[in-house]
Design an enzyme around this catalytic site. Structure first.
Site, PDB file in Angstrom:
ATOM      1  N   SER A 160      60.586 -48.469  41.535  1.00 33.11           N
ATOM      2  CA  SER A 160      60.905 -47.633  42.042  1.00 33.11           C
ATOM      3  C   SER A 160      61.357 -48.551  43.059  1.00 33.11           C
ATOM      4  O   SER A 160      62.550 -49.647  43.572  1.00 33.11           O
ATOM      5  CB  SER A 160      60.084 -47.252  43.345  1.00 33.11           C
TER       6      SER A 160
ATOM      7  N   GLN B 224      64.258 -46.640  39.247  1.00 34.50           N
ATOM      8  CA  GLN B 224      64.222 -45.234  40.108  1.00 34.50           C
ATOM      9  C   GLN B 224      65.323 -44.533  40.876  1.00 34.50           C
ATOM     10  O   GLN B 224      65.011 -45.849  42.088  1.00 34.50           O
ATOM     11  CB  GLN B 224      62.911 -44.618  39.816  1.00 34.50           C
TER      12      GLN B 224
ATOM     13  N   TYR C  59      66.438 -41.770  44.278  1.00 38.62           N
ATOM     14  CA  TYR C  59      65.907 -40.602  44.699  1.00 38.62           C
ATOM     15  C   TYR C  59      67.121 -39.888  45.188  1.00 38.62           C
ATOM     16  O   TYR C  59      68.388 -40.969  45.246  1.00 38.62           O
ATOM     17  CB  TYR C  59      64.966 -40.434  45.926  1.00 38.62           C
TER      18      TYR C  59
ATOM     19  N   THR D 204      64.665 -39.249  40.123  1.00 41.20           N
ATOM     20  CA  THR D 204      63.221 -38.384  40.565  1.00 41.20           C
ATOM     21  C   THR D 204      62.971 -37.342  41.308  1.00 41.20           C
ATOM     22  O   THR D 204      63.983 -37.601  42.827  1.00 41.20           O
ATOM     23  CB  THR D 204      61.932 -39.599  41.475  1.00 41.20           C
TER      24      THR D 204
ATOM     25  N   LYS E  35      63.206 -36.653  36.275  1.00 43.87           N
ATOM     26  CA  LYS E  35      61.450 -36.896  36.688  1.00 43.87           C
ATOM     27  C   LYS E  35      61.461 -35.646  37.430  1.00 43.87           C
ATOM     28  O   LYS E  35      62.101 -35.242  38.013  1.00 43.87           O
ATOM     29  CB  LYS E  35      61.253 -38.351  37.154  1.00 43.87           C
TER      30      LYS E  35
ATOM     31  N   HIS F 149      54.594 -35.068  39.825  1.00 45.45           N
ATOM     32  CA  HIS F 149      54.790 -36.489  41.088  1.00 45.45           C
ATOM     33  C   HIS F 149      53.332 -37.369  41.434  1.00 45.45           C
ATOM     34  O   HIS F 149      52.317 -37.467  41.964  1.00 45.45           O
ATOM     35  CB  HIS F 149      55.211 -36.207  42.581  1.00 45.45           C
TER      36      HIS F 149
ATOM     37  N   ASP G 117      53.513 -37.346  32.914  1.00 50.25           N
ATOM     38  CA  ASP G 117      53.364 -38.375  33.637  1.00 50.25           C
ATOM     39  C   ASP G 117      52.017 -37.849  34.087  1.00 50.25           C
ATOM     40  O   ASP G 117      52.958 -36.293  34.312  1.00 50.25           O
ATOM     41  CB  ASP G 117      54.603 -39.135  34.655  1.00 50.25           C
ATOM     42  N   GLY G 118      50.548 -37.926  34.874  1.00 50.56           N
ATOM     43  CA  GLY G 118      49.853 -37.568  35.302  1.00 50.56           C
ATOM     44  C   GLY G 118      48.325 -37.107  34.864  1.00 50.56           C
ATOM     45  O   GLY G 118      48.897 -36.282  33.995  1.00 50.56           O
ATOM     46  N   GLY G 119      47.667 -37.652  35.374  1.00 52.73           N
ATOM     47  CA  GLY G 119      46.096 -37.755  34.873  1.00 52.73           C
ATOM     48  C   GLY G 119      46.319 -38.363  34.069  1.00 52.73           C
ATOM     49  O   GLY G 119      44.842 -38.525  33.321  1.00 52.73           O
TER      50      GLY G 119
ATOM     51  N   ARG H 142      44.829 -41.766  32.550  1.00 54.73           N
ATOM     52  CA  ARG H 142      43.283 -42.905  32.948  1.00 54.73           C
ATOM     53  C   ARG H 142      42.699 -43.108  31.745  1.00 54.73           C
ATOM     54  O   ARG H 142      41.966 -43.739  31.265  1.00 54.73           O
ATOM     55  CB  ARG H 142      41.931 -41.588  33.243  1.00 54.73           C
TER      56      ARG H 142
ATOM     57  N   GLY I 189      51.031 -44.181  36.767  1.00 58.04           N
ATOM     58  CA  GLY I 189      51.272 -44.708  37.666  1.00 58.04           C
ATOM     59  C   GLY I 189      50.067 -45.626  38.704  1.00 58.04           C
ATOM     60  O   GLY I 189      49.102 -46.794  38.723  1.00 58.04           O
ATOM     61  N   ARG I 190      48.493 -44.231  38.662  1.00 56.64           N
ATOM     62  CA  ARG I 190      47.539 -44.674  39.597  1.00 56.64           C
ATOM     63  C   ARG I 190      47.300 -46.277  38.701  1.00 56.64           C
ATOM     64  O   ARG I 190      46.025 -46.653  39.054  1.00 56.64           O
ATOM     65  CB  ARG I 190      46.455 -43.456  39.670  1.00 56.64           C
TER      66      ARG I 190
END
Length: 403
Positions: A109, A129, A131, A157, A255, A279, A310-312, A314, A333-334
């Site tokens: 980032s 990345q 912005y 992004t 993104k 996001h 991306d997103g969710g 796991r 990410g997380r």
């Protein structure tokens, strides 16, 4: 008895992160906008998809490697760029070392707490990345710096949060850690001696500045200073996206796409790849899960550019499902941030190993020898699961006369 530092699931990494981190820091890792419907749907949607496994004909060896924008990766899992990784003193450098040790690409980032030069030294397979923030001159300078450091692609992004409220309250984050801030947050920090001890051993305090946005000859802005710059910058047009791509002059990933019409405009703007993203639930709440809109985007542009998601994500099985629906790779990410909070560099490696193991099991059970063989026929997709945003039905609805 001392707890084994190794963990077996991303859910366990999250539990350990919660027990180790001060509550405001942990809150920043799990926060989603407004009611959090999108962040919940990002993960729940993967569970709605089933597998159609084979019973005979499995392959003893399986190839999980691929390329993204011409860069080889041992796993179709990229480190998604996330800002100010104050969960660990080594932050993005620890993540970079973990990514390098597991042979995966890292996205850094522009809001990172470590300079791009230091991170690129630890992991040369780096995507930087950016912005749409500040002047064109400032953005060109940031791209020049990333290019000089060896970044191999640019991630633009454009789906950053336009929603400020969270029903459960936004975590309190200081602009800088001066004595006043330390005293204010002491009740949250002191009950987490492990996190405090990590920083004490490093001889540093959490750095809330963003060195990759430092102007030549100036001081790095604080996170909120950088955020303020983004808020004051007029939103980009598609012509601006074209300018960014031309100014970068290399592989370019956009993104934040969820709509088919946006995906087609992205192709017209000359992007090399796009990531279907909301996001991580931090943009407009009640936006559908990215895995629901992935098939329509792949159908629209997947034969022209690479499509990521991306997103969710796991589990390794989530990766397999995204690839089966047409994604080239996924960004996480997380999941890796929880690993970083739980056990530093080793914790990030742990998370990547978990994802690799789950993906390998899925490829094995589905009777394939490579991730490139995954396809829709490997899945059980419930009726109504795939969604198309920005397609003809929406246009027809808007043009219909009022009753």
């Amino acid at each position: 008895m001392r707890r084994n530092p190794w963990f077996e699931t991303v859910a366990e990494a999250r539990r350990r992160a919660r027990s180790r981190l001060p509550s405001p820091v942990y809150g920043a890792l799990v926060a989603g906008s407004e009611r959090g419907r999108t962040i919940d749907d990002n993960t729940a949607a993967f569970a709605e998809l089933g597998f159609a496994p084979r019973v005979v004909g499995h392959h003893a060896e399986r190839d999980l490697s691929t390329t993204v924008l011409g860069v080889s990766t041992a796993l179709p899992v990229l480190i998604s760029p996330t800002g100010v990784q104050a969960v660990d003193p080594d932050g993005e450098v620890a993540v970079a070392r973990a990514a390098a040790s597991r042979g995966v690409i890292m996205g850094l980032s522009s809001f990172a707490s470590k300079p791009v030069e230091e991170v690129a030294h630890a992991q040369p397979d780096l995507f930087f990345q950016l912005y749409w923030s500040g002047t064109r001159e400032a953005m060109a300078q940031r791209m020049d710096r990333a290019r000089a450091a060896g970044a191999k692609a640019l991630i633009a992004t454009l789906d950053w949060s336009f929603s400020h409220g969270r029903d459960w309250g936004s975590p309190a984050i200081p602009d800088k850690l001066d004595l006043k801030a330390m005293l204010r947050f002491a009740p949250d920090v002191l009950p987490r001696p492990g996190w405090l001890w990590r920083y004490a051993r490093s001889g540093r305090v959490p750095d809330l500045t963003v060195p990759n946005l430092r102007a030549p000859g100036g001081e790095p802005p604080t996170f909120f200073g950088a955020y303020g710059e983004w808020m004051r910058t007029p939103p980009p047009t598609w012509e601006d996206v074209t300018w960014l791509r031309e100014e970068w002059g290399g592989p370019f990933l956009l993104k934040g796409v969820t709509r088919v019409d946006d995906a087609k405009r992205a192709v017209d703007a000359g992007v090399s790849a796009l990531s279907v993203s909301n996001h991580g639930g931090n943009n407009l709440d009640t936006t559908p899960a990215t895995i629901r809109v992935l098939p329509s985007v792949v159908e629209a542009v997947g034969d022209q550019i690479e499509v990521l998601l991306d997103g969710g994500v796991r589990r390794g099985s989530d990766v397999a499902k995204a690839l089966a629906l047409g994604a080239r790779a996924v960004l996480v990410g997380r999941a890796y941030l929880w690993g970083l909070a739980a056990n530093g560099q080793a914790g990030v490696e742990n998370v990547l190993d978990i994802l690799r193991g789950g993906l390998d099991s899925a490829v094995l059970g589905l009777g394939h020898s490579s991730v490139h063989e995954l396809g829709p026929e490997d899945l059980v997709v419930p009726p109504g699961f795939p969604l198309t945003l920005g397609g003809g039905d929406v246009a027809a609805l808007r043009s219909a006369p009022a009753a």
